[in-house]
Scaffold this active site. Sequence first.
Site, PDB file in Angstrom:
ATOM      1  N   LYS A  62     -31.787  -6.802   8.849  1.00 30.34           N
ATOM      2  CA  LYS A  62     -30.481  -6.248   8.484  1.00 30.34           C
ATOM      3  C   LYS A  62     -30.591  -5.714   7.057  1.00 30.34           C
ATOM      4  O   LYS A  62     -31.067  -6.423   6.163  1.00 30.34           O
ATOM      5  CB  LYS A  62     -29.411  -7.339   8.537  1.00 30.34           C
ATOM      6  CG  LYS A  62     -28.952  -7.682   9.939  1.00 30.34           C
ATOM      7  CD  LYS A  62     -27.743  -8.587   9.899  1.00 30.34           C
ATOM      8  CE  LYS A  62     -27.090  -8.731  11.258  1.00 30.34           C
ATOM      9  NZ  LYS A  62     -27.976  -8.841  12.412  1.00 30.34           N
ATOM     10  N   ASP A  67     -31.329  -3.310  12.294  1.00 33.88           N
ATOM     11  CA  ASP A  67     -30.089  -3.608  13.020  1.00 33.88           C
ATOM     12  C   ASP A  67     -28.983  -2.691  12.527  1.00 33.88           C
ATOM     13  O   ASP A  67     -29.027  -2.219  11.392  1.00 33.88           O
ATOM     14  CB  ASP A  67     -29.625  -5.047  12.723  1.00 33.88           C
ATOM     15  CG  ASP A  67     -30.403  -6.095  13.501  1.00 33.88           C
ATOM     16  OD1 ASP A  67     -31.365  -5.749  14.196  1.00 33.88           O
ATOM     17  OD2 ASP A  67     -30.026  -7.278  13.386  1.00 33.88           O
ATOM     18  N   ARG A  94     -32.693   1.845  19.417  1.00 31.84           N
ATOM     19  CA  ARG A  94     -32.206   0.764  20.280  1.00 31.84           C
ATOM     20  C   ARG A  94     -30.713   1.021  20.513  1.00 31.84           C
ATOM     21  O   ARG A  94     -29.942   1.061  19.557  1.00 31.84           O
ATOM     22  CB  ARG A  94     -32.403  -0.583  19.600  1.00 31.84           C
ATOM     23  CG  ARG A  94     -31.846  -1.756  20.390  1.00 31.84           C
ATOM     24  CD  ARG A  94     -31.419  -2.889  19.450  1.00 31.84           C
ATOM     25  NE  ARG A  94     -32.528  -3.456  18.739  1.00 31.84           N
ATOM     26  CZ  ARG A  94     -32.394  -4.074  17.556  1.00 31.84           C
ATOM     27  NH1 ARG A  94     -31.219  -4.199  16.973  1.00 31.84           N
ATOM     28  NH2 ARG A  94     -33.443  -4.566  16.943  1.00 31.84           N
ATOM     29  N   LYS A 140     -24.147  -2.048  22.683  1.00 31.15           N
ATOM     30  CA  LYS A 140     -22.709  -1.732  22.756  1.00 31.15           C
ATOM     31  C   LYS A 140     -22.051  -1.865  21.381  1.00 31.15           C
ATOM     32  O   LYS A 140     -21.188  -1.083  21.019  1.00 31.15           O
ATOM     33  CB  LYS A 140     -22.026  -2.656  23.758  1.00 31.15           C
ATOM     34  CG  LYS A 140     -22.435  -2.364  25.193  1.00 31.15           C
ATOM     35  CD  LYS A 140     -21.565  -3.095  26.194  1.00 31.15           C
ATOM     36  CE  LYS A 140     -22.101  -2.903  27.596  1.00 31.15           C
ATOM     37  NZ  LYS A 140     -21.322  -3.617  28.619  1.00 31.15           N
ATOM     38  N   LYS A 183     -13.537  -0.935  27.484  1.00 30.21           N
ATOM     39  CA  LYS A 183     -14.925  -1.249  27.879  1.00 30.21           C
ATOM     40  C   LYS A 183     -15.542  -0.097  28.673  1.00 30.21           C
ATOM     41  O   LYS A 183     -16.726   0.231  28.501  1.00 30.21           O
ATOM     42  CB  LYS A 183     -14.932  -2.552  28.686  1.00 30.21           C
ATOM     43  CG  LYS A 183     -16.288  -2.896  29.271  1.00 30.21           C
ATOM     44  CD  LYS A 183     -16.273  -4.245  29.956  1.00 30.21           C
ATOM     45  CE  LYS A 183     -17.392  -4.431  30.981  1.00 30.21           C
ATOM     46  NZ  LYS A 183     -18.733  -4.115  30.545  1.00 30.21           N
TER      47      LYS A 183
HETATM   48  C1  FAD Z   1     -31.833  -6.681  21.699  1.00 27.88           C
HETATM   49  C2  FAD Z   1     -30.439  -6.600  21.171  1.00 27.88           C
HETATM   50  C3  FAD Z   1     -30.228  -6.205  19.880  1.00 27.88           C
HETATM   51  C4  FAD Z   1     -28.923  -6.093  19.368  1.00 27.88           C
HETATM   52  N1  FAD Z   1     -28.730  -5.596  18.124  1.00 27.88           N
HETATM   53  C5  FAD Z   1     -27.473  -5.343  17.702  1.00 27.88           C
HETATM   54  C6  FAD Z   1     -27.221  -4.676  16.464  1.00 27.88           C
HETATM   55  O1  FAD Z   1     -28.144  -4.323  15.709  1.00 27.88           O
HETATM   56  N2  FAD Z   1     -25.935  -4.417  16.118  1.00 27.88           N
HETATM   57  C7  FAD Z   1     -24.880  -4.776  16.922  1.00 27.88           C
HETATM   58  O2  FAD Z   1     -23.738  -4.480  16.578  1.00 27.88           O
HETATM   59  N3  FAD Z   1     -25.095  -5.444  18.080  1.00 27.88           N
HETATM   60  C8  FAD Z   1     -26.339  -5.728  18.487  1.00 27.88           C
HETATM   61  N4  FAD Z   1     -26.549  -6.378  19.687  1.00 27.88           N
HETATM   62  C9  FAD Z   1     -25.392  -6.998  20.406  1.00 27.88           C
HETATM   63  C10 FAD Z   1     -24.700  -5.986  21.303  1.00 27.88           C
HETATM   64  O3  FAD Z   1     -23.994  -5.052  20.502  1.00 27.88           O
HETATM   65  C11 FAD Z   1     -23.693  -6.678  22.246  1.00 27.88           C
HETATM   66  O4  FAD Z   1     -22.716  -7.331  21.499  1.00 27.88           O
HETATM   67  C12 FAD Z   1     -24.320  -7.688  23.188  1.00 27.88           C
HETATM   68  O5  FAD Z   1     -25.563  -7.245  23.668  1.00 27.88           O
HETATM   69  C13 FAD Z   1     -23.399  -7.949  24.415  1.00 27.88           C
HETATM   70  O6  FAD Z   1     -23.189  -6.770  25.116  1.00 27.88           O
HETATM   71  P1  FAD Z   1     -23.877  -6.404  26.527  1.00 27.88           P
HETATM   72  O7  FAD Z   1     -24.475  -5.053  26.394  1.00 27.88           O
HETATM   73  O8  FAD Z   1     -24.815  -7.444  26.938  1.00 27.88           O
HETATM   74  O9  FAD Z   1     -22.673  -6.189  27.525  1.00 27.88           O
HETATM   75  P2  FAD Z   1     -21.416  -7.070  27.895  1.00 27.88           P
HETATM   76  O10 FAD Z   1     -20.555  -6.177  28.728  1.00 27.88           O
HETATM   77  O11 FAD Z   1     -20.816  -7.707  26.691  1.00 27.88           O
HETATM   78  O12 FAD Z   1     -22.033  -8.203  28.787  1.00 27.88           O
HETATM   79  C14 FAD Z   1     -22.647  -7.970  30.045  1.00 27.88           C
HETATM   80  C15 FAD Z   1     -22.988  -9.305  30.665  1.00 27.88           C
HETATM   81  O13 FAD Z   1     -23.998  -9.937  29.878  1.00 27.88           O
HETATM   82  C16 FAD Z   1     -23.751 -11.327  29.743  1.00 27.88           C
HETATM   83  N5  FAD Z   1     -23.501 -11.613  28.308  1.00 27.88           N
HETATM   84  C17 FAD Z   1     -23.334 -10.716  27.311  1.00 27.88           C
HETATM   85  N6  FAD Z   1     -23.179 -11.343  26.114  1.00 27.88           N
HETATM   86  C18 FAD Z   1     -23.228 -12.660  26.395  1.00 27.88           C
HETATM   87  C19 FAD Z   1     -23.144 -13.823  25.594  1.00 27.88           C
HETATM   88  N7  FAD Z   1     -22.954 -13.774  24.282  1.00 27.88           N
HETATM   89  N8  FAD Z   1     -23.249 -15.016  26.204  1.00 27.88           N
HETATM   90  C20 FAD Z   1     -23.454 -15.113  27.535  1.00 27.88           C
HETATM   91  N9  FAD Z   1     -23.543 -14.041  28.357  1.00 27.88           N
HETATM   92  C21 FAD Z   1     -23.438 -12.845  27.797  1.00 27.88           C
HETATM   93  C22 FAD Z   1     -22.553 -11.627  30.608  1.00 27.88           C
HETATM   94  O14 FAD Z   1     -23.052 -11.965  31.875  1.00 27.88           O
HETATM   95  C23 FAD Z   1     -21.827 -10.303  30.659  1.00 27.88           C
HETATM   96  O15 FAD Z   1     -21.046 -10.157  31.802  1.00 27.88           O
HETATM   97  C24 FAD Z   1     -27.826  -6.474  20.201  1.00 27.88           C
HETATM   98  C25 FAD Z   1     -28.057  -6.874  21.517  1.00 27.88           C
HETATM   99  C26 FAD Z   1     -29.332  -6.937  22.015  1.00 27.88           C
HETATM  100  C27 FAD Z   1     -29.535  -7.352  23.445  1.00 27.88           C
END
Ligand code: FAD
Length: 307
Positions: free
Chosen positions: A95, A129, A179, A182, A196
């Site tokens: 970060k 990040d 990368r 969301k 969403k």
């Molecule tokens: C490799 C990686 C790097 C990331 N880097 C950043 C970054 O630099 N900046 C930033 O703002 N965000 C970052 N994120 C976080 C990202 O922005 C989301 O907040 C996070 O990935 C949850 O969103 P989703 O795409 O999984 O979808 P969602 O719609 O939130 O979730 C989809 C499904 O995934 C599962 N899930 C998701 N989150 C969780 C949880 N916390 N606990 C349990 N189950 C869960 C559930 O089954 C859910 O139904 C990163 C995520 C990943 C995977």
Amino acid sequence: MRNALLAASRSTWLRERATRYRFVRRAVTRFMPGERLEDALEAARGLGAGRMSAIVTCLGENVSKPDEAAAVKRHYLEVFDKVSAMGLDVEVSIKLTQLGLDLSRDLAAGHVADLARRAAGNRSRLWIDMEDSSYTDATLDVYRGLRPSHPSLGVCLQSYLRRSQADLESLLPLGPSIRVVKGAYREPPDKAFPRKADVDESFFRMSARLISAEAIAAGAWTVIGTHDPVLVDRIQARAQAVGVARDGFEFDLLYGIRRDLQAGLAEGGWKVRVLISYGSQWFPWYMRRLAERPANLWFVVRGILAS
Ligand SMILES: Cc1cc2nc3c(=O)[nH]c(=O)nc-3n(C[C@H](O)[C@H](O)[C@H](O)COP(=O)(O)OP(=O)(O)OC[C@H]3O[C@@H](n4cnc5c(N)ncnc54)[C@H](O)[C@@H]3O)c2cc1C
């Protein structure tokens, strides 16, 4: 609930209290193997058996002294040394505010340049990040300045931001490593899509653009950072439709989240990397994980009942 948890992530008062409780610390272990670098690297080694690679990050943000930023850089240089000595395929994600961005953009950029050079020495990547939207411009400026001389450098873009599609287009001429995620912070509706469905559509559009023939020809490398099975399916279908091989891009997921999806992707021959966090500064990061899925609070409650 999401907003309350994201507000809590910024509360010093709550951080100082909550982190003292054993049941909170126990709940956190669901998302991180331990506070020490060694815990993260052991977990990374274990992932190798399941044909998955790892990316590690030492939790922490917003340092307020140059010495702290320099110490973080030294720590990550040590990470690259250990990864190399252990022969692991492990990338690093940082970060900018942990490397001094609040103090000076040049200070943070200098540290990133040193780390990117070291990553290249390991034939690895260094990822930046994306933090909250008050840092988007600075983060992209640092990336644009360093990427031409540091091809090992990648940056994260958040599909919930209305601006991200345009940011992606502006980065493509650099042949960037991107990368797509969301987005994990609390943002106002003029900056981020509140619905969403719009966030998901933006995610798909950005991913599809990155795996297009034009972007790949420009040198783009794509990481899909999600646990959303619908998006995963759509992106796999798009990759197949446009003839991008299963190892032509990567799915990155967070340690402890949707392990079934992680294993299924790897078994299906897709490239998978798991982001493992470690360190003692886990409170704001953990609150963001709870905000993503407030049902996770149940694990905290179970901890209270068990203690
Ligand atoms: C490799 C990686 C790097 C990331 N880097 C950043 C970054 O630099 N900046 C930033 O703002 N965000 C970052 N994120 C976080 C990202 O922005 C989301 O907040 C996070 O990935 C949850 O969103 P989703 O795409 O999984 O979808 P969602 O719609 O939130 O979730 C989809 C499904 O995934 C599962 N899930 C998701 N989150 C969780 C949880 N916390 N606990 C349990 N189950 C869960 C559930 O089954 C859910 O139904 C990163 C995520 C990943 C995977």
